[in-house]
Design a protein around this motif. Sequence first.
Motif, PDB file in Angstrom:
ATOM      1  N   PHE A   1       0.822  -1.207   0.000  1.00  0.00           N
ATOM      2  CA  PHE A   1       0.000   0.000   0.000  1.00  0.00           C
ATOM      3  C   PHE A   1       0.852   1.251   0.000  1.00  0.00           C
ATOM      4  CE2 PHE A   1       0.578   0.580   4.551  1.00  0.00           C
ATOM      5  CZ  PHE A   1       0.823  -0.714   4.968  1.00  0.00           C
TER       6      PHE A   1
ATOM      7  N   ASP B   1      -2.732 -11.796  -4.483  1.00  0.00           N
ATOM      8  CA  ASP B   1      -2.414 -10.538  -3.798  1.00  0.00           C
ATOM      9  C   ASP B   1      -3.612  -9.600  -3.766  1.00  0.00           C
ATOM     10  OD1 ASP B   1      -0.804  -8.652  -2.449  1.00  0.00           O
ATOM     11  OD2 ASP B   1      -0.716  -7.510  -4.295  1.00  0.00           O
TER      12      ASP B   1
ATOM     13  N   GLY C   1      -3.398  -6.327  -1.685  1.00  0.00           N
ATOM     14  CA  GLY C   1      -3.032  -4.937  -1.441  1.00  0.00           C
ATOM     15  C   GLY C   1      -2.906  -4.116  -2.712  1.00  0.00           C
ATOM     16  N   THR C   2      -2.185  -4.633  -3.697  1.00  0.00           N
ATOM     17  CA  THR C   2      -1.905  -3.829  -4.879  1.00  0.00           C
ATOM     18  C   THR C   2      -3.164  -3.487  -5.671  1.00  0.00           C
ATOM     19  OG1 THR C   2       0.238  -4.854  -4.919  1.00  0.00           O
ATOM     20  CG2 THR C   2      -0.407  -3.648  -6.884  1.00  0.00           C
TER      21      THR C   2
ATOM     22  N   SER D   1      -2.316  -7.997   5.751  1.00  0.00           N
ATOM     23  CA  SER D   1      -3.707  -8.445   5.681  1.00  0.00           C
ATOM     24  C   SER D   1      -4.104  -9.378   6.819  1.00  0.00           C
ATOM     25  CB  SER D   1      -3.984  -9.091   4.326  1.00  0.00           C
ATOM     26  OG  SER D   1      -3.002 -10.031   4.032  1.00  0.00           O
TER      27      SER D   1
ATOM     28  N   TYR E   1       0.285   1.651   8.169  1.00  0.00           N
ATOM     29  CA  TYR E   1      -1.103   1.740   7.750  1.00  0.00           C
ATOM     30  C   TYR E   1      -1.822   2.833   8.534  1.00  0.00           C
ATOM     31  CZ  TYR E   1      -5.970   0.282   7.284  1.00  0.00           C
ATOM     32  OH  TYR E   1      -7.312   0.266   7.079  1.00  0.00           O
TER      33      TYR E   1
END
Lengths: 576, 448
Positions: free
Chosen positions: A119, A224, A226-227, A505, A524
Amino acid sequence: MSSAAIARPVRFSSLGPYMVAGIVVLFLGAFLLVPVLKVIQVAFQDPSSGSLTLVNFQDFFNSSLFRQSFFNSVYVSGMSVVFASAFALPLAYFTTRFNFSGSVIIQTLAFVPLIMPPFIGAVAMQLLFGSNGSVNLLLRDWFGVDIPFMEGLNGVIFVQSIHYFPFILINLSASLQNIDRSMEEAGQMLGSSGFRLFRRIVFPLAMPGYIAGASLVFVKVFDDLGTPLLLNVNTMLAPQAYLRISSIGISDPMGYVISCILIVFSVFAMWVAFLGMRGKDYSTTQKGGGGLSKRDLRSHEAILCYVVIFSILGIVLAPHLGLLLLSFGSVWSFSVLPDSFTTGHYGTAFTSAWTFIKNTLIYAGLAGVIDIVLGTAIAYVVMRTNVIGRKWLDYLAVSALAVPGVVLGIGYLRVFYGVNMPFTDQPMATWWGIIVIALAVRRLPYALRSCTAALQQVSPSLEEASENLGASKFRTVRRIVVPLMASGLVAGFVTSFSTAAVELSATIMLVSTENDAPLAYGLYLFMQSAAGRGPGAALGVMAVIIVGLATYLSHRMVDRARQQRSSMEQAAGDAA
Amino acid sequence: MVHKTLRHLGTGVAIAAMLATATAHAADDKLVIVTSFPSDLTDVFKNAFMKENPSISVEVVNKSTSSGVKYLIETAQNNQSDIFWASAPDAFEVLKENSLLAKYESSVSGVATELNGYPINDPDGYYSGFALSGYGFMWNERYMDAYKLPEPSEWEDLAKPVYNGHVGISAPSRSGTTHLTIETILQGEGWEKGWQTIRDISGNAKTITERSFGVPDGVNSGSFGIGIVIDFFGFSSMASGFPVDFRYPSVTALVPANIGVINNAPNSEPAKKFIDFLMSETGQGLLFDPKIMRLPVNKSVYANAPKGLPNPFDGSIKSEVNFDTAVSQGRYNVVNSLFDVMVTYRLEDLRAATVAIQEAEAALAENGSANAEATKLIADAKALLHTLPIDEAKANDPEFAAIFKTKRKKQTDKVEGRQAEIEQEWDNQIVQNYQKAAELANTARFMF
């Protein structure tokens, strides 16, 4: 020479392997299988009556949105492997093949992309390559054109191949280093050279590493979260699963169905890779001085190599450059560079960073150690024993790759919240150790691939020799196999450690107090507010430096271990 | 050698583990707060509260609103959390419905209990509002200059062709605050008209972000020009020095951000103390911190308000909408799901249709607006674009809404219909409509 992949006959009294396998199964059963099954159960439940049903899967395949998401996921994963290979191949080849000043640094630098939380990477990449990022602002000023680097699926492929190419690089480099020089020399003597030598001798011998890396990239990109989420691409499977699970919950089982499909498809991809490897023997009995012969470059060749290497490094390190600028920039908004520079963000970051950093080093370090111990045990049981059902052990461990972190997190909460820790009377799910276990389970497949590739290159005849000389199985493994696998093990540890260090995550579901929170979680938090962007970036830079240093030190250790090993082998050879 | 290498590694890890266990706290009491607020906000309150109550150590657990609710539901059997602290009243309603909140009404004086006749606290006393938030949009001034865009002032403005590709919004299923914005528009303009506005604005969207904060972040960094946000995102971005501005449109609602004590809280006394602190003049004044910039509910502190922050009690924010939490809560998941099917997952198709209609209208206007056939085609295209799969009565029907939220409590509970099935039906209809609308509009455009 018989195949390494085929088990050797095991002598009697070999309960040992069964015990090892048993312990591994118990661990994976408790911390992977049960929590995931608990969640997946929902996929097979009729949401209205609770009875067993396949109707949810029917809903999945009837939905054009889900079909499209599935196709997009496969496409993005495949393209990411292609681009990641294009980044990794030259770097791996040049640095193992030629005498270069600073190839250790280059390998370390090329590993750095993995240790950036996705992120944060996406934020930095948007600032540099986004439609109003630095590059496009300049292009528009100079040439009046835009390049949609970061739009839609392209953006995902771009970020993913930069983020995950080190998987290929690190595994491929380990393989290349383990190729016996005499093979190459034999090829040369028979008149082969240049590209032909590479294509016919070097590349096939390095295949286990390449396939290990490429299949990891494929599966990792496939699952994945996040991306795509940060680039706001949601028509892919993992984001769909996450969005459904986190926003709708158990009343709609589609998220759980998608999780099942992710797992099945990832195991399938691994199986295809395994089929490709089957029946091929890549182990070499002799270790002729460790790795390919390195030769010196002529000056124009050296320049060409450096140009290639630095342009690749320039691209893959761009997110870090962006992060660095962000951490020193005051306000960066719709401009090529930040308005002005300050060191103030580091002050803010430092005041809160120590706990995060300490926790991260502990969690990721413990997870990495657990991973290489388990990874070696599994690889050994699978390849060198004939324990019944041993392949399933491998599949089980690898399937962790396909379990979205959120699913694992929810499963842990479900299973372990009711269980109290002895002495403290605290729910097990809120104990910091559960985060370590979650990280270890999530990263085990990486370590396992490295351990398997490393073991594949150790010839069983070395073990036979040891056992013929009277050593016990355990002693053989400890004294012969593990030392020969060293570089692979360190590669596995580093991969697990550095990726676990930025995992978010699963941990975001499991962190129960701020004192137990790791770095990624802290990042985060910072990134959730306008004033936190700078300090967050500063914390990110610190994370990259710490994990980068750890990586560099491990490379140094591998190099030293290899030199010592070859001198030891030399001595052993002389004595014989 | 290798053994040594590994042994060193092991030793290092062991030392690190010992360090970790050595960080015990010396406080008598503790307080665990589950919150969706960023550390910029929580740190300020945590530090000030601990200074006033040195015997209490505060632990903040940060989770997004929806995962915070999920976390509390999953952990209710052995609850370790004391306070839930977040914006969205809907989230508190869900917790209240699941009997996860305990009653507590703070008796601090000077706190407003209603705004324009609308209660700030839960009438049943399970949670209380501590700040007010309104909805509107923020924009990046450099971006607006570069693209020569005018400043918008009403929701409808954002639907204008000039803003095509320049707007950012989050998805209500992902962001509690966006959900409130969407509900505000739906309640303020009516179901049909409201969705029309929402879809016209979304047709201009550059992206649908996955987190609430993705919107101010995108505006701050300039990846898009205008974002639909909750007010304090705009105010705190300005206070952080970004070249941005914020405005409330006339259809907005002031909605309280809330705090509540969790049922069976292990530390309920410190929890109550914290809420009292938050409501006190000291606590409310902290909301004016430049990193926070939220509107307090304690009227007396507005005397010290920073420049640019409006006072909702003196009528300087026109809030035409009296937000009905019960209606919002009843169709919560239906609205989220509709938005996802119509906008989030079909943004490409929606955008294509919107652009086609905008271009056809421009072409028509350029040619004197006299072509009846083209006018009809465009009207048909718009009608298709705006067709809703269900009407308001259906969305508000508790039986229909149950399909989207039922948590079966008993083996014998039975619900008709499956969410995935219904969404697939909607999706088929929506995709077809968008494509047809684009075709019609293109036909109209090529008449000129």
